[in-house]
Design an enzyme around this catalytic site. Structure first.
Site, PDB file in Angstrom:
ATOM      1  N   LYS A 178     -36.825 -27.635  14.881  1.00 44.10           N
ATOM      2  CA  LYS A 178     -36.101 -28.749  15.515  1.00 44.10           C
ATOM      3  C   LYS A 178     -36.701 -30.095  15.101  1.00 44.10           C
ATOM      4  O   LYS A 178     -35.987 -31.003  14.700  1.00 44.10           O
ATOM      5  CB  LYS A 178     -36.129 -28.609  17.048  1.00 44.10           C
ATOM      6  CG  LYS A 178     -35.546 -27.290  17.550  1.00 44.10           C
ATOM      7  CD  LYS A 178     -35.582 -27.189  19.059  1.00 44.10           C
ATOM      8  CE  LYS A 178     -36.960 -27.158  19.669  1.00 44.10           C
ATOM      9  NZ  LYS A 178     -37.771 -25.964  19.362  1.00 44.10           N
ATOM     10  N   ARG A 192     -33.938 -28.076  28.795  1.00 42.72           N
ATOM     11  CA  ARG A 192     -34.571 -26.787  28.549  1.00 42.72           C
ATOM     12  C   ARG A 192     -34.313 -25.817  29.687  1.00 42.72           C
ATOM     13  O   ARG A 192     -34.777 -24.686  29.637  1.00 42.72           O
ATOM     14  CB  ARG A 192     -36.072 -27.019  28.458  1.00 42.72           C
ATOM     15  CG  ARG A 192     -36.644 -26.759  27.090  1.00 42.72           C
ATOM     16  CD  ARG A 192     -38.100 -27.099  27.194  1.00 42.72           C
ATOM     17  NE  ARG A 192     -38.856 -26.497  26.161  1.00 42.72           N
ATOM     18  CZ  ARG A 192     -39.306 -27.166  25.092  1.00 42.72           C
ATOM     19  NH1 ARG A 192     -39.021 -28.415  24.916  1.00 42.72           N
ATOM     20  NH2 ARG A 192     -40.043 -26.543  24.216  1.00 42.72           N
ATOM     21  N   ARG A 232     -48.609 -24.171  11.450  1.00 46.20           N
ATOM     22  CA  ARG A 232     -48.131 -25.558  11.554  1.00 46.20           C
ATOM     23  C   ARG A 232     -49.291 -26.544  11.652  1.00 46.20           C
ATOM     24  O   ARG A 232     -50.285 -26.298  12.316  1.00 46.20           O
ATOM     25  CB  ARG A 232     -47.257 -25.713  12.801  1.00 46.20           C
ATOM     26  CG  ARG A 232     -46.921 -27.184  13.052  1.00 46.20           C
ATOM     27  CD  ARG A 232     -45.816 -27.393  14.008  1.00 46.20           C
ATOM     28  NE  ARG A 232     -46.090 -26.868  15.332  1.00 46.20           N
ATOM     29  CZ  ARG A 232     -45.200 -26.893  16.309  1.00 46.20           C
ATOM     30  NH1 ARG A 232     -44.008 -27.407  16.091  1.00 46.20           N
ATOM     31  NH2 ARG A 232     -45.488 -26.401  17.477  1.00 46.20           N
ATOM     32  N   ARG A 247     -51.827 -28.104  16.982  1.00 45.09           N
ATOM     33  CA  ARG A 247     -51.547 -28.312  18.406  1.00 45.09           C
ATOM     34  C   ARG A 247     -52.245 -27.254  19.256  1.00 45.09           C
ATOM     35  O   ARG A 247     -52.343 -26.100  18.863  1.00 45.09           O
ATOM     36  CB  ARG A 247     -50.031 -28.228  18.657  1.00 45.09           C
ATOM     37  CG  ARG A 247     -49.351 -29.557  18.505  1.00 45.09           C
ATOM     38  CD  ARG A 247     -47.855 -29.499  18.523  1.00 45.09           C
ATOM     39  NE  ARG A 247     -47.225 -28.657  19.523  1.00 45.09           N
ATOM     40  CZ  ARG A 247     -45.907 -28.578  19.689  1.00 45.09           C
ATOM     41  NH1 ARG A 247     -45.103 -29.318  18.936  1.00 45.09           N
ATOM     42  NH2 ARG A 247     -45.388 -27.788  20.582  1.00 45.09           N
ATOM     43  N   ARG A 271     -44.857 -18.923  25.114  1.00 50.23           N
ATOM     44  CA  ARG A 271     -43.762 -19.906  24.923  1.00 50.23           C
ATOM     45  C   ARG A 271     -42.465 -19.196  24.566  1.00 50.23           C
ATOM     46  O   ARG A 271     -41.375 -19.623  24.967  1.00 50.23           O
ATOM     47  CB  ARG A 271     -44.156 -20.913  23.818  1.00 50.23           C
ATOM     48  CG  ARG A 271     -45.218 -21.885  24.289  1.00 50.23           C
ATOM     49  CD  ARG A 271     -45.869 -22.598  23.121  1.00 50.23           C
ATOM     50  NE  ARG A 271     -44.954 -23.464  22.401  1.00 50.23           N
ATOM     51  CZ  ARG A 271     -45.202 -23.939  21.181  1.00 50.23           C
ATOM     52  NH1 ARG A 271     -46.324 -23.634  20.563  1.00 50.23           N
ATOM     53  NH2 ARG A 271     -44.326 -24.729  20.603  1.00 50.23           N
TER      54      ARG A 271
HETATM   55  P1  AP5 Z   1     -41.112 -27.565  13.813  1.00 46.80           P
HETATM   56  O1  AP5 Z   1     -40.068 -28.408  13.184  1.00 46.80           O
HETATM   57  O2  AP5 Z   1     -42.374 -28.225  14.278  1.00 46.80           O
HETATM   58  O3  AP5 Z   1     -40.475 -26.671  14.997  1.00 46.80           O
HETATM   59  P2  AP5 Z   1     -39.931 -27.090  16.438  1.00 46.80           P
HETATM   60  O4  AP5 Z   1     -38.692 -26.317  16.657  1.00 46.80           O
HETATM   61  O5  AP5 Z   1     -39.866 -28.582  16.574  1.00 46.80           O
HETATM   62  O6  AP5 Z   1     -41.121 -26.475  17.314  1.00 46.80           O
HETATM   63  P3  AP5 Z   1     -41.900 -27.006  18.577  1.00 46.80           P
HETATM   64  O7  AP5 Z   1     -43.096 -26.077  18.708  1.00 46.80           O
HETATM   65  O8  AP5 Z   1     -42.225 -28.467  18.496  1.00 46.80           O
HETATM   66  O9  AP5 Z   1     -40.895 -26.759  19.688  1.00 46.80           O
HETATM   67  P4  AP5 Z   1     -41.139 -26.495  21.141  1.00 46.80           P
HETATM   68  O10 AP5 Z   1     -39.763 -26.583  21.624  1.00 46.80           O
HETATM   69  O11 AP5 Z   1     -41.870 -25.254  21.500  1.00 46.80           O
HETATM   70  O12 AP5 Z   1     -42.213 -27.609  21.550  1.00 46.80           O
HETATM   71  P5  AP5 Z   1     -42.100 -28.999  22.309  1.00 46.80           P
HETATM   72  O13 AP5 Z   1     -42.997 -29.945  21.624  1.00 46.80           O
HETATM   73  O14 AP5 Z   1     -40.669 -29.392  22.518  1.00 46.80           O
HETATM   74  O15 AP5 Z   1     -41.469 -26.387  12.773  1.00 46.80           O
HETATM   75  C1  AP5 Z   1     -42.461 -25.410  13.049  1.00 46.80           C
HETATM   76  C2  AP5 Z   1     -43.229 -25.056  11.759  1.00 46.80           C
HETATM   77  O16 AP5 Z   1     -42.354 -24.372  10.860  1.00 46.80           O
HETATM   78  C3  AP5 Z   1     -43.749 -26.276  10.980  1.00 46.80           C
HETATM   79  O17 AP5 Z   1     -44.984 -25.955  10.423  1.00 46.80           O
HETATM   80  C4  AP5 Z   1     -42.692 -26.520   9.872  1.00 46.80           C
HETATM   81  O18 AP5 Z   1     -43.259 -27.087   8.712  1.00 46.80           O
HETATM   82  C5  AP5 Z   1     -42.200 -25.094   9.621  1.00 46.80           C
HETATM   83  N1  AP5 Z   1     -40.777 -25.022   9.306  1.00 46.80           N
HETATM   84  C6  AP5 Z   1     -39.772 -25.757   9.880  1.00 46.80           C
HETATM   85  N2  AP5 Z   1     -38.573 -25.385   9.369  1.00 46.80           N
HETATM   86  C7  AP5 Z   1     -38.845 -24.384   8.482  1.00 46.80           C
HETATM   87  C8  AP5 Z   1     -38.014 -23.571   7.635  1.00 46.80           C
HETATM   88  N3  AP5 Z   1     -36.684 -23.715   7.611  1.00 46.80           N
HETATM   89  N4  AP5 Z   1     -38.618 -22.623   6.851  1.00 46.80           N
HETATM   90  C9  AP5 Z   1     -39.969 -22.464   6.878  1.00 46.80           C
HETATM   91  N5  AP5 Z   1     -40.798 -23.218   7.643  1.00 46.80           N
HETATM   92  C10 AP5 Z   1     -40.241 -24.157   8.439  1.00 46.80           C
HETATM   93  O19 AP5 Z   1     -42.664 -28.644  23.757  1.00 46.80           O
HETATM   94  C11 AP5 Z   1     -44.030 -28.360  23.972  1.00 46.80           C
HETATM   95  C12 AP5 Z   1     -44.272 -28.089  25.451  1.00 46.80           C
HETATM   96  O20 AP5 Z   1     -43.938 -29.257  26.238  1.00 46.80           O
HETATM   97  C13 AP5 Z   1     -43.410 -26.965  26.070  1.00 46.80           C
HETATM   98  O21 AP5 Z   1     -43.998 -25.696  25.869  1.00 46.80           O
HETATM   99  C14 AP5 Z   1     -43.391 -27.390  27.548  1.00 46.80           C
HETATM  100  O22 AP5 Z   1     -44.582 -27.032  28.199  1.00 46.80           O
HETATM  101  C15 AP5 Z   1     -43.321 -28.901  27.478  1.00 46.80           C
HETATM  102  N6  AP5 Z   1     -41.934 -29.418  27.503  1.00 46.80           N
HETATM  103  C16 AP5 Z   1     -41.295 -30.108  26.511  1.00 46.80           C
HETATM  104  N7  AP5 Z   1     -40.026 -30.441  26.871  1.00 46.80           N
HETATM  105  C17 AP5 Z   1     -39.865 -29.930  28.123  1.00 46.80           C
HETATM  106  C18 AP5 Z   1     -38.764 -29.918  29.046  1.00 46.80           C
HETATM  107  N8  AP5 Z   1     -37.571 -30.486  28.722  1.00 46.80           N
HETATM  108  N9  AP5 Z   1     -38.923 -29.305  30.225  1.00 46.80           N
HETATM  109  C19 AP5 Z   1     -40.105 -28.738  30.575  1.00 46.80           C
HETATM  110  N10 AP5 Z   1     -41.191 -28.696  29.745  1.00 46.80           N
HETATM  111  C20 AP5 Z   1     -41.066 -29.303  28.541  1.00 46.80           C
END
Ligand code: AP5
Length: 221
Positions: free
Chosen positions: A13, A88, A127, A160, A171
Site C-alpha cells: 500500500k 481498518r 522491509r 520497523r 498483524r
Molecule cells: P509496503 O508498501 O511497505 O507495504 P504496506 O502495505 O504499506 O505495509 P504496512 O506494513 O505499512 O501496512 P500496515 O497496514 O500493516 O501498517 P500501518 O503502518 O498502516 O511494502 C512492504 C514491503 O514489500 C516493502 O519492503 C516493499 O519494498 C515490498 N514490496 C512492496 N510491493 C512489492 C511487490 N509488488 N513485490 C515485491 N515486494 C514488494 O500500521 C501499523 C500499525 O499502526 C497497525 O498494526 C496498527 O497498530 C496501527 N494502525 C494504523 N492505522 C490504524 C487504524 N486505522 N486503526 C487502528 N490502528 C491503526
C-alpha cells in the site's frame, strides 16, 4: 477524488501510495505514519498507541477516528485525498462515510491490494524504511543503491519495530479478523477495485494508475 487503499500488512500500500501521489498529486494520509510519528514525538496519542502497535493489534477506534477526521478537515484535503491504513474496522468505515456525507462528499473508490499471507511474511521481514520520509525498500526485491541509505533523501534506513516475525503473524490475524470484513462492506457499496499485489511493484502500479485515470475521467463526465 477521495481514494482509500486497503489490504493486508505488507501488500504494498505504501509503495503504491508513493507512486500514486506522484501521478495524481493527491494529499496522502497514512494512519500508520501518523501513529509512528506520535510515538517518536512522545505525544499522548503516541503513548497510548505504542503498546497496541508493538503487539500487532489495532489502536482503539476512539483514539484514531478523531485524529484522521481532523486531518481530513484540513485545507490540504479539500480537493481530494488518498487514505492508507484507514479505515481498518467497520466502525471506522461508518465514521468516515458519515463525516464525508455531512459535507456533501463521498468515497470515489476503495483500492484493495491483496497478497497471500506467506508473501506478507517474506516482504515484511526484509522491509527497510527511511527514517525521514518513509520511503520504502526491500533488502532483496527493491534494495537501495547503497546499503542502509535512502536513495531519495540520503537518510538512514531502519527496520520497523512491528516487522519482527512474531508481530507480523499477529498483524495478519488482526487483519483477517478486523479489517478484511471491509472488503464485503465496500463491495456491497460498489466501491471496491481489486489488484493482484503479488505482481511486481511496476505491474501493480500500471494497473492501479490505469484504474484511477479511468475513475477520474468518469468523475469529470
Ligand atoms: P509496503 O508498501 O511497505 O507495504 P504496506 O502495505 O504499506 O505495509 P504496512 O506494513 O505499512 O501496512 P500496515 O497496514 O500493516 O501498517 P500501518 O503502518 O498502516 O511494502 C512492504 C514491503 O514489500 C516493502 O519492503 C516493499 O519494498 C515490498 N514490496 C512492496 N510491493 C512489492 C511487490 N509488488 N513485490 C515485491 N515486494 C514488494 O500500521 C501499523 C500499525 O499502526 C497497525 O498494526 C496498527 O497498530 C496501527 N494502525 C494504523 N492505522 C490504524 C487504524 N486505522 N486503526 C487502528 N490502528 C491503526
Amino acid at each position: 477524488m477521495n481514494l482509500i487503499l486497503v489490504g493486508p500488512p505488507g501488500a504494498g500500500k505504501g509503495t503504491q501510495a508513493e507512486r500514486i501521489q506522484q501521478d495524481f498529486g493527491l494529499p496522502y494520509f497514512a494512519t500508520g505514519n501518523i501513529l509512528r510519528a506520535a510515538v517518536a514525538d512522545g505525544t499522548d496519542l503516541g503513548k497510548q498507541a505504542k503498546a497496541f502497535m508493538d503487539d500487532g493489534k489495532l489502536v482503539p477506534d476512539e483514539l484514531i477516528i478523531g485524529v484522521l477526521l481532523e486531518a481530513l478537515q484540513s485545507a490540504d484535503a479539500a480537493d481530494g485525498f488518498l487514505l492508507d491504513g484507514f479505515p481498518r474496522t467497520i466502525a471506522q468505515a461508518d465514521a468516515l462515510g458519515e463525516a464525508l456525507g455531512k459535507v456533501g462528499r463521498k468515497i470515489t473508490a476503495v483500492l484493495l491490494i491483496d497478497v497471500p499471507d506467506e508473501e506478507v511474511v517474506r516482504r515484511l521481514s526484509g522491509r527497510r524504511e527511511c527514517a525521514k520520509n518513509h520511503h520504502t525498500y526491500h533488502v532483496d526485491f527493491d534494495p537501495p543503491k547503497h546499503e542502509g541509505v535512502c536513495d531519495q533523501d540520503g537518510s538512514k534506513l531502519i527496520q520497523r519495530d512491528d516487522d519482527k516475525p512474531e508481530v507480523i503473524k499477529k498483524r495478519l490475524v488482526t487483519y483477517h479478523e478486523q479489517t478484511e470484513p471491509l472488503v464485503d462492506y465496500y463491495e456491497g457499496r460498489d466501491l471496491l477495485r481489486r489488484f493482484d499485489g503479488s505482481r511486481t511493484p511496476t505491474e501493480v502500479h500500471d494497473h492501479v494508475r490505469a484504474t484511477i485515470a479511468t475513475l477520474r475521467l468518469e468523475d469529470a463526465i
